[in-house]
Design an enzyme around this catalytic site. Structure first.
Site, PDB file in Angstrom:
ATOM      1  N   ASP A  13       0.813  -1.225   0.000  1.00 46.63           N
ATOM      2  CA  ASP A  13       0.000   0.000   0.000  1.00 46.63           C
ATOM      3  C   ASP A  13       0.842   1.269   0.000  1.00 46.63           C
ATOM      4  OD1 ASP A  13      -2.237  -1.676   0.111  1.00 46.63           O
ATOM      5  OD2 ASP A  13      -2.153  -1.744   2.294  1.00 46.63           O
ATOM      6  N   GLU A  14       1.950   1.218  -0.696  1.00 41.28           N
ATOM      7  CA  GLU A  14       2.841   2.391  -0.758  1.00 41.28           C
ATOM      8  C   GLU A  14       2.380   3.404  -1.805  1.00 41.28           C
ATOM      9  OE1 GLU A  14       3.892  -0.749  -1.218  1.00 41.28           O
ATOM     10  OE2 GLU A  14       5.380  -1.263   0.305  1.00 41.28           O
ATOM     11  N   LYS A  16       1.672   2.136  -5.157  1.00 40.35           N
ATOM     12  CA  LYS A  16       2.203   1.580  -6.408  1.00 40.35           C
ATOM     13  C   LYS A  16       1.250   1.845  -7.574  1.00 40.35           C
ATOM     14  CE  LYS A  16       2.382  -2.438  -4.369  1.00 40.35           C
ATOM     15  NZ  LYS A  16       2.123  -2.083  -2.966  1.00 40.35           N
ATOM     16  N   GLY A  17      -0.056   1.693  -7.309  1.00 46.09           N
ATOM     17  CA  GLY A  17      -1.058   1.860  -8.368  1.00 46.09           C
ATOM     18  C   GLY A  17      -0.959   3.234  -9.007  1.00 46.09           C
ATOM     19  N   GLY A  40      -4.440  -4.424  -3.781  1.00 49.09           N
ATOM     20  CA  GLY A  40      -5.469  -3.430  -4.042  1.00 49.09           C
ATOM     21  C   GLY A  40      -4.757  -2.163  -4.448  1.00 49.09           C
ATOM     22  N   HIS A  41      -4.819  -1.822  -5.730  1.00 49.09           N
ATOM     23  CA  HIS A  41      -4.091  -0.670  -6.240  1.00 49.09           C
ATOM     24  C   HIS A  41      -5.089   0.402  -6.659  1.00 49.09           C
ATOM     25  CE1 HIS A  41      -0.442  -3.457  -7.264  1.00 49.09           C
ATOM     26  NE2 HIS A  41      -0.762  -3.454  -5.990  1.00 49.09           N
ATOM     27  N   THR A 136      -5.666 -11.689   3.587  1.00 44.76           N
ATOM     28  CA  THR A 136      -6.783 -11.006   2.931  1.00 44.76           C
ATOM     29  C   THR A 136      -7.949 -11.975   2.681  1.00 44.76           C
ATOM     30  OG1 THR A 136      -5.862 -11.467   0.754  1.00 44.76           O
ATOM     31  CG2 THR A 136      -5.240  -9.370   1.774  1.00 44.76           C
ATOM     32  N   GLN A 231       2.103  -6.043  -3.223  1.00 48.30           N
ATOM     33  CA  GLN A 231       2.596  -6.149  -1.844  1.00 48.30           C
ATOM     34  C   GLN A 231       3.886  -5.337  -1.681  1.00 48.30           C
ATOM     35  OE1 GLN A 231       1.620  -9.509  -3.383  1.00 48.30           O
ATOM     36  NE2 GLN A 231      -0.340  -8.685  -2.829  1.00 48.30           N
ATOM     37  N   THR A 246       3.211 -12.682   2.725  1.00 51.05           N
ATOM     38  CA  THR A 246       2.360 -13.277   1.699  1.00 51.05           C
ATOM     39  C   THR A 246       3.111 -14.471   1.110  1.00 51.05           C
ATOM     40  OG1 THR A 246       0.913 -12.813  -0.188  1.00 51.05           O
ATOM     41  CG2 THR A 246       3.104 -11.769  -0.218  1.00 51.05           C
ATOM     42  N   GLY A 309     -10.815  -3.391   3.376  1.00 48.65           N
ATOM     43  CA  GLY A 309     -11.406  -2.309   4.165  1.00 48.65           C
ATOM     44  C   GLY A 309     -10.915  -2.262   5.604  1.00 48.65           C
ATOM     45  N   ARG A 310      -9.964  -3.142   5.964  1.00 50.65           N
ATOM     46  CA  ARG A 310      -9.474  -3.159   7.348  1.00 50.65           C
ATOM     47  C   ARG A 310      -8.684  -1.884   7.640  1.00 50.65           C
ATOM     48  NH1 ARG A 310      -6.074  -8.633   7.519  1.00 50.65           N
ATOM     49  NH2 ARG A 310      -5.749  -8.029   5.344  1.00 50.65           N
ATOM     50  N   ARG A 312      -5.618   0.155   8.579  1.00 52.05           N
ATOM     51  CA  ARG A 312      -4.200  -0.198   8.535  1.00 52.05           C
ATOM     52  C   ARG A 312      -3.507   0.316   9.787  1.00 52.05           C
ATOM     53  NH1 ARG A 312      -3.830   2.129   2.378  1.00 52.05           N
ATOM     54  NH2 ARG A 312      -4.690   0.324   1.301  1.00 52.05           N
ATOM     55  N   GLY A 422      -0.144  13.864  -3.670  1.00 55.81           N
ATOM     56  CA  GLY A 422      -1.597  13.739  -3.714  1.00 55.81           C
ATOM     57  C   GLY A 422      -1.940  12.518  -4.543  1.00 55.81           C
TER      58      GLY A 422
END
Ligand code: GDP
Ligand code: IMO
Ligand code: MG
Length: 435
Positions: A13-14, A16-17, A40-41, A136, A231, A246, A309-310, A312, A422
């Protein structure tokens, strides 16, 4: 070929997307090589937000080719759902653009059931010592297990009803024994799997093929290839915080086996670094901030899982973790994301080392028994309070933000290549050209 690999240096979740989406403008081909829909990107394009789990983020750019490599595990229902959801929003997804490797392993319903059962208490006694990872729940681990034990089904098997039935029947022998005797959940029947196969094949057949020739052609022709990691390095199966990891190789080294690329063809490795740290699920997290300050960071960064949706877990930037990832992945540049989130949250801290048994160490220990005894050693930064989302040059940033970035660069072991201020494509300071 010129290639750029985007890999996470933390626990995922850095951002990447966003960065892959941005770099796709210059790419010809975007390739996923590991993981599955545990990823999840999130991409923000104008007023539209897209959350992609399986299809490479490059799909939003018309005419660019996207490959799902053999190293990915594919849940066919999720893939179909993602294709249909994109189409319903006017994004074209056709077999000329998207190829799913025939050798990618299929996440079967029994993999998801096994993942869920392992993360739940046993119905009876005897469960002492079981480890819960906080997965997940997408069946990722069990699918990779079957791949390694040679019991897996590959995408190609969806196109061969007899082979599919034979392999699924054999897999069910073991799975159903576990389900009924140990986990107390219902057995699965072959007919239901065969019915699913027929539906999957009807929709996915045109997309299934050998993904490698397009990659090799791109190499020969010197085209721009972008590898989209999922990941992050600390979740790597070998070098992460095992067992809280993972089940795939998340490092740049995973690109080769997971797509069919030779090591010499991996060029720039862009290491994604969130300006602070987050982690979803269980496992050690040396710089975690608990209590109200951690909650404030979570709210400021809207740190809730894109996939589950957890909430973080959030903490200070851990340069020891990033430096370790830089060594593991051969990172040539850093992309620092979500710097804007830290506005008004100062003073800030970056862990520059760990203290273990009275000595300072510069890299993450490989064993969590050691990691759990580590105390971060911090450097302090004044921070900044200005809104920086309109900065497009480093010189547009206030002094406190520049000092923090200098600290990141100095402590993390690679030069800065990009700073994200942003979620939108344009909200970016680009310091070098990557292709
Ligand atoms: P990924 O898994 O690495 O692709 O990251 P996620 O998409 O799961 O989480 C990153 C979140 O931060 C997403 O909601 C992005 O839209 C958002 N994001 C990415 N870059 C920035 C940034 O620079 N600033 C802010 N405020 N949000 C960002
Ligand atoms: P992206 O690509 C953050 C975590 C899970 C759990 C562990 C194992 O969006 O950065 P798994 O389902 O893979 O067996 O779960 O790994 N995890 C992620 N955390 N971002 C991800 O992907 C993740 N994918 C898996 O929370 O702790
Ligand atoms: Mg994510």
């Amino acid at each position: 070929m010129t290639s750029v690999a985007v890999v996470g240096t933390q626990w995922g979740d850095e951002g990447k997307g966003k960065v892959v989406d941005l770099l796709t403008e210059e790419a010809d081909l975007v390739v996923r090589f590991q993981g599955g829909n545990n990823a999840g990107h999130t991409l923000v394009v104008g007023a539209e937000t897209y959350a992609l789990h399986l299809i490479p983020s490059g799909i939003l750019h018309p005419g660019k080719a996207a490959l799902i490599g053999n190293g990915v595990v594919v849940d066919p229902d999720v893939l179909i759902g993602e294709i249909e959801a994109l189409r319903s929003r006017g994004v074209e997804v056709n077999p000329r653009q998207l190829t799913v490797s025939a050798s990618a392993h299929v996440i079967m319903p029994y993999h998801k059931a096994l993942d869920a059962a392992r993360e739940s208490p046993l119905p009876g006694p005897g469960g002492e010592g079981r480890v819960f990872i906080g997965t997940t729940g997408r069946g990722i681990g069990p699918a990779y297990e079957d791949k390694a034990s040679r019991q897996g089904l590959r995408m190609r098997d969806l196109l061969d009803p007899a082979a599919f039935a034979a392999r699924a029947k054999a897999a069910l022998l073991e799975k159903n024994a576990l389900f009924t005797a140990l986990y107390g959940i219902p057995a699965m029947g072959l007919p239901e799997l065969e019915a699913l196969r027929a539906g999957w094949a009807a929709k996915l057949a045109p997309f299934i093929g050998d993904a490698r020739p397009a990659l090799w052609k791109a190499v020969r022709e010197g085209r721009h290839v972008l590898f989209e990691g999922a990941q992050g390095a600390q979740l790597d199966i070998d070098h992460g915080t095992y067992p809280y990891v993972t089940s795939s190789t998340t490092l740049s080294g995973g690109i080769c086996g997971g797509s069919g690329t030779a090591p010499r063809d991996i060029g720039t490795v862009l290491g994604l670094v969130k300006a602070y740290t987050s982690r979803v699920g269980e496992g050690p997290f040396p710089t975690e901030i608990t209590g109200p300050a951690g909650d404030a960071l979570r709210e400021a960064g809207r740190e809730y899982g894109t996939t589950t949706g957890r909430p973080r877990r959030c903490g200070h930037l851990d340069a020891v973790a990033v430096r370790t990832a830089a060594a593991l992945c051969g990172i040539t540049s850093l992309a620092v994301t979500k710097l804007d989130v830290l506005s008004g949250l100062g003073p800030l801290k970056i862990a520059r080392a760990y203290r273990l048994d009275g000595s300072e160490i510069d890299f993450m220990p490989q064993d969590i028994r050691d990691l759990e005894r580590c105390e971060p050693v911090y450097w302090d930064y004044a921070g900044f309070a200005e809104d920086i989302s309109r900065a497009r040059l480093i010189t547009d940033l206030p002094k406190g933000a520049r000092e923090y970035l200098e600290g990141v660069e100095e402590l993390c072991g690679a030069p800065l290549g990009l700073v994200s201020v942003g979620p939108e494509r344009g909200e970016t300071i680009i310091l070098e050209s990557f292709f």
